[in-house]
Design a protein around this motif. Sequence first.
Motif, PDB file in Angstrom:
ATOM      1  N   LEU A  34     -37.774 -36.398  13.969  1.00  0.00           N
ATOM      2  CA  LEU A  34     -38.328 -37.706  14.328  1.00  0.00           C
ATOM      3  C   LEU A  34     -37.623 -38.241  15.560  1.00  0.00           C
ATOM      4  O   LEU A  34     -38.238 -38.794  16.470  1.00  0.00           O
ATOM      5  CB  LEU A  34     -38.135 -38.700  13.178  1.00  0.00           C
ATOM      6  CG  LEU A  34     -39.241 -38.834  12.153  1.00  0.00           C
ATOM      7  CD1 LEU A  34     -38.851 -39.865  11.114  1.00  0.00           C
ATOM      8  CD2 LEU A  34     -40.530 -39.247  12.812  1.00  0.00           C
ATOM      9  N   ALA A  35     -36.286 -38.068  15.586  1.00  0.00           N
ATOM     10  CA  ALA A  35     -35.505 -38.604  16.699  1.00  0.00           C
ATOM     11  C   ALA A  35     -35.832 -37.876  17.997  1.00  0.00           C
ATOM     12  O   ALA A  35     -36.041 -38.511  19.039  1.00  0.00           O
ATOM     13  CB  ALA A  35     -34.013 -38.508  16.391  1.00  0.00           C
ATOM     14  N   THR A  36     -35.915 -36.527  17.943  1.00  0.00           N
ATOM     15  CA  THR A  36     -36.233 -35.814  19.189  1.00  0.00           C
ATOM     16  C   THR A  36     -37.656 -36.129  19.633  1.00  0.00           C
ATOM     17  O   THR A  36     -37.934 -36.176  20.822  1.00  0.00           O
ATOM     18  CB  THR A  36     -36.077 -34.290  19.042  1.00  0.00           C
ATOM     19  OG1 THR A  36     -36.792 -33.877  17.889  1.00  0.00           O
ATOM     20  CG2 THR A  36     -34.645 -33.891  18.920  1.00  0.00           C
ATOM     21  N   ALA A  47     -39.021 -39.029  19.332  1.00  0.00           N
ATOM     22  CA  ALA A  47     -38.917 -40.313  20.030  1.00  0.00           C
ATOM     23  C   ALA A  47     -38.332 -40.120  21.424  1.00  0.00           C
ATOM     24  O   ALA A  47     -38.783 -40.751  22.390  1.00  0.00           O
ATOM     25  CB  ALA A  47     -38.058 -41.276  19.220  1.00  0.00           C
ATOM     26  N   VAL A  48     -37.329 -39.240  21.537  1.00  0.00           N
ATOM     27  CA  VAL A  48     -36.718 -39.011  22.847  1.00  0.00           C
ATOM     28  C   VAL A  48     -37.731 -38.353  23.791  1.00  0.00           C
ATOM     29  O   VAL A  48     -37.876 -38.760  24.956  1.00  0.00           O
ATOM     30  CB  VAL A  48     -35.456 -38.133  22.714  1.00  0.00           C
ATOM     31  CG1 VAL A  48     -34.945 -37.718  24.074  1.00  0.00           C
ATOM     32  CG2 VAL A  48     -34.382 -38.879  21.960  1.00  0.00           C
ATOM     33  N   VAL A  87     -32.981 -28.397  20.494  1.00  0.00           N
ATOM     34  CA  VAL A  87     -32.251 -29.603  20.070  1.00  0.00           C
ATOM     35  C   VAL A  87     -32.435 -29.810  18.566  1.00  0.00           C
ATOM     36  O   VAL A  87     -31.474 -30.064  17.831  1.00  0.00           O
ATOM     37  CB  VAL A  87     -32.736 -30.834  20.858  1.00  0.00           C
ATOM     38  CG1 VAL A  87     -32.063 -32.091  20.340  1.00  0.00           C
ATOM     39  CG2 VAL A  87     -32.464 -30.663  22.330  1.00  0.00           C
ATOM     40  N   ILE A 105     -35.318 -36.113   9.867  1.00  0.00           N
ATOM     41  CA  ILE A 105     -34.747 -37.195  10.662  1.00  0.00           C
ATOM     42  C   ILE A 105     -34.544 -36.757  12.102  1.00  0.00           C
ATOM     43  O   ILE A 105     -34.951 -37.439  13.044  1.00  0.00           O
ATOM     44  CB  ILE A 105     -33.391 -37.625  10.060  1.00  0.00           C
ATOM     45  CG1 ILE A 105     -33.546 -37.888   8.593  1.00  0.00           C
ATOM     46  CG2 ILE A 105     -32.822 -38.792  10.788  1.00  0.00           C
ATOM     47  CD1 ILE A 105     -34.698 -38.754   8.265  1.00  0.00           C
ATOM     48  N   ILE A 106     -33.920 -35.589  12.280  1.00  0.00           N
ATOM     49  CA  ILE A 106     -33.609 -35.161  13.650  1.00  0.00           C
ATOM     50  C   ILE A 106     -34.881 -34.890  14.424  1.00  0.00           C
ATOM     51  O   ILE A 106     -34.971 -35.203  15.616  1.00  0.00           O
ATOM     52  CB  ILE A 106     -32.674 -33.931  13.637  1.00  0.00           C
ATOM     53  CG1 ILE A 106     -32.266 -33.539  15.052  1.00  0.00           C
ATOM     54  CG2 ILE A 106     -33.303 -32.731  12.981  1.00  0.00           C
ATOM     55  CD1 ILE A 106     -31.195 -34.366  15.622  1.00  0.00           C
ATOM     56  N   TYR A 138     -26.671 -26.562  12.877  1.00  0.00           N
ATOM     57  CA  TYR A 138     -25.230 -26.672  13.107  1.00  0.00           C
ATOM     58  C   TYR A 138     -24.682 -28.034  12.711  1.00  0.00           C
ATOM     59  O   TYR A 138     -23.560 -28.139  12.230  1.00  0.00           O
ATOM     60  CB  TYR A 138     -24.908 -26.351  14.567  1.00  0.00           C
ATOM     61  CG  TYR A 138     -25.176 -24.905  14.882  1.00  0.00           C
ATOM     62  CD1 TYR A 138     -24.207 -23.947  14.627  1.00  0.00           C
ATOM     63  CD2 TYR A 138     -26.400 -24.494  15.373  1.00  0.00           C
ATOM     64  CE1 TYR A 138     -24.450 -22.608  14.874  1.00  0.00           C
ATOM     65  CE2 TYR A 138     -26.659 -23.156  15.625  1.00  0.00           C
ATOM     66  CZ  TYR A 138     -25.676 -22.220  15.372  1.00  0.00           C
ATOM     67  OH  TYR A 138     -25.928 -20.885  15.597  1.00  0.00           O
ATOM     68  N   LEU A 139     -25.449 -29.106  12.935  1.00  0.00           N
ATOM     69  CA  LEU A 139     -24.932 -30.430  12.568  1.00  0.00           C
ATOM     70  C   LEU A 139     -25.354 -30.837  11.165  1.00  0.00           C
ATOM     71  O   LEU A 139     -24.940 -31.869  10.667  1.00  0.00           O
ATOM     72  CB  LEU A 139     -25.415 -31.485  13.578  1.00  0.00           C
ATOM     73  CG  LEU A 139     -25.002 -31.244  15.022  1.00  0.00           C
ATOM     74  CD1 LEU A 139     -25.530 -32.342  15.928  1.00  0.00           C
ATOM     75  CD2 LEU A 139     -23.490 -31.189  15.132  1.00  0.00           C
ATOM     76  N   ARG A 140     -26.201 -30.035  10.530  1.00  0.00           N
ATOM     77  CA  ARG A 140     -26.654 -30.260   9.156  1.00  0.00           C
ATOM     78  C   ARG A 140     -27.306 -31.632   8.976  1.00  0.00           C
ATOM     79  O   ARG A 140     -27.096 -32.301   7.967  1.00  0.00           O
ATOM     80  CB  ARG A 140     -25.517 -30.109   8.140  1.00  0.00           C
ATOM     81  CG  ARG A 140     -24.667 -28.879   8.280  1.00  0.00           C
ATOM     82  CD  ARG A 140     -25.395 -27.584   8.278  1.00  0.00           C
ATOM     83  NE  ARG A 140     -26.253 -27.337   7.135  1.00  0.00           N
ATOM     84  CZ  ARG A 140     -26.962 -26.218   6.990  1.00  0.00           C
ATOM     85  NH1 ARG A 140     -26.898 -25.278   7.903  1.00  0.00           N
ATOM     86  NH2 ARG A 140     -27.718 -26.046   5.959  1.00  0.00           N
ATOM     87  N   ILE A 141     -28.083 -32.073   9.968  1.00  0.00           N
ATOM     88  CA  ILE A 141     -28.846 -33.314   9.830  1.00  0.00           C
ATOM     89  C   ILE A 141     -30.174 -32.964   9.165  1.00  0.00           C
ATOM     90  O   ILE A 141     -30.763 -31.944   9.516  1.00  0.00           O
ATOM     91  CB  ILE A 141     -29.102 -33.942  11.218  1.00  0.00           C
ATOM     92  CG1 ILE A 141     -27.770 -34.193  11.913  1.00  0.00           C
ATOM     93  CG2 ILE A 141     -29.891 -35.228  11.104  1.00  0.00           C
ATOM     94  CD1 ILE A 141     -27.930 -34.485  13.381  1.00  0.00           C
ATOM     95  N   LEU A 147     -41.283 -32.717  12.608  1.00  0.00           N
ATOM     96  CA  LEU A 147     -42.104 -33.891  12.900  1.00  0.00           C
ATOM     97  C   LEU A 147     -42.143 -34.180  14.393  1.00  0.00           C
ATOM     98  O   LEU A 147     -42.659 -35.203  14.814  1.00  0.00           O
ATOM     99  CB  LEU A 147     -41.581 -35.122  12.143  1.00  0.00           C
ATOM    100  CG  LEU A 147     -41.590 -35.007  10.621  1.00  0.00           C
ATOM    101  CD1 LEU A 147     -41.081 -36.277   9.990  1.00  0.00           C
ATOM    102  CD2 LEU A 147     -42.984 -34.710  10.112  1.00  0.00           C
TER     103      LEU A 147
END
Lengths: 328, 326
Positions: free
Chosen positions: A137-139, A141-142, A120, A134-135, A127-130, A79
């Motif tokens: 969407l967050a990147t 936003a960043v 990222v 979600i991840i 590796y972080l299994r998110i 996303l």
Amino acid sequence: MSETTLGGIAGRMPKFIRRADPAVLTAFACIVILLLLGSLYSRSFLSPEYLLQQLKVASFLGVIATGMMLVILLGQIDLSVPWSVAAGAMMACAAAAYGPVGIALAIPFGVLCGVAIGIVNGIGVAYLRIPSMIITLATNAVAQGLMVVYTGGFSPQDSATAAMRYLATGFTIPGVPNAVIIWALIGAAMVFVLTRTSFGRAVYGIGNRERAAYLSGIDTRRIVMIAFAVSGGLSAFGGVLLAGYASKAAQSMGDAYLLPSIAAVVLGGTSILGGRGSYLGTVAGVILITLLQSILSVMQMPEAGRQIIYGVVIVAMLLLYGRAPASR
Amino acid sequence: MKDWRYLLAEQRGTLLALGIFIVMFIIYTTNHPAGFTANVVQTAANKGVLLAFVAMAQTLVVITAGIDLSVGMILLLTNCLASWLVVGTPLETTLGVIAVLAAGLVCGAINGAIVIYGRLQPIVATIATGAVYYGIGLLLRPFPGGSVNEDLADALTGKLFDVIPTSLVALLVVVLVVWVPFSRSEFGRAAYAAGSSETAAYMSGVPIRRGKFIAYALAGVLASVGGLFLTFFTYTGEAAYASGNSYTLFSIAAVVLGGVSLFGGKGSAIGAIFGALAFRTIGDLLFVFDFDPLWQPLFQGVILLIAVSLGAFALFRVRNRLEWFL
């Protein structure tokens, strides 16, 4: 009984039709129907100039959807497309402001920014299994935040380099826009990677069941990470091409590509749960979406109507052939 | 395990969100030039409550292991609708409010029907319905405008007895009327069960389909309550694509901060409310520390990234590498 009749009919058809996915066939059939409907409205819909123009417009979406498809084949989703596109375009234009070296490196630099966003995403998912939804969407936003800080909230003043404009609007072979050639090259590379390399096999394997792929000795986390990096890079490259097309970058230029890229991949018969799908289907999906958009805009449909028809068509087509099996 | 320790473990996510919110709010008010006054609390409450409604809506769907990427667009649609309907005499206003809530219910029910009975993946289905809802919103309000019954708007965004923000009271009422009955009902339990393990729930005869459907439909209603309040705050209706998208994004952030598991079956709307309030307060911290507002999107994005990365700590508890792959 009906199975054998169907098999009998299918047996008499040429090989390429027998092997084709029904979803891909439906998508191509819809393209033909759209073209016929369009030609009823205006005769120019079947002219070579119009069709080439549509292919050129489609190639931007095609490049972006290629990356999206790779991620969806893994059973994930990206996303972060909107601001990967915008970041690629803005950073390439920004690099162009730093003298001849900047101009030479503008395109690789823009793509690299997309790859960075993708990495990222990949680290988060693999590796972080998110959850990828979600991840990414967050990147997204960043990336948006970084671009807003960089541009001061306005569209940047730097313009695209000559090379970017040439890639997006020039003609190397007379009559065939460069953007279409680029899409064809990227598509061919993608088909090769997906069908002829162990990486491609691993992508399908992970999409089917990551646990099984891991147990059969595939470094699934590395593959997932590479796939996200490629997706980010291709999104940014799409942005670079778009910037070349419009000769500058704009704030929300990527927003219009998130839904279409997912829709193109899913309409092309790729399962959103991963592990199933062909690139030919994605090509069909991209052309289908571009034609739909073009016809709606030729008919001077306002933005509101376009959004509604667009959403309804996607839901309707998915209900036709994209349903999950019933839980029994 | 003792009873209270069990309760504590069950509500850990909610309590954590409450803790984050309290700490952030103390930092916010102590650094605010006006200090801890009723007006500061009222402004903060009005901004936070809006996101809290959307976050509650998202929670209902996330509990069933789904996701609703159209909540922001339902909010926009109902905002545009309210700017037409919630006007005039008290009777007309009441009917208007009911119509807006019904519109939200219909939107949520359509999502639910497509996801549950159409068996499409929630991500794709709600992105597509979100486009439709946005289109309808744009049809209703091609340009920002409209009006709202200002008496009602002022009453619901003002202060009760000059102290308590009315919007907080409204939030409490919605929790008591929607969330508490739902989560204690058979269907609420079915929604949790479906999110936890759909197959097991199906095998034990839990009405998962109806539970999930009601969750999606109620999510639409809660988003429309958010749309109503947006109209009460702004007095206008506006179909802005970016704002709808950011409400969807922030609702997911609030849900994650509020300790609701995105894999479903865990968490509560109360946690999501505190997650929403905390998220808003964090966003506003920039203002009291006099940063350039340009940095706000980046700041919120980074907070979001950190918040979702915190979930990765569960990896330390993994004993078998196969547990990486759910």
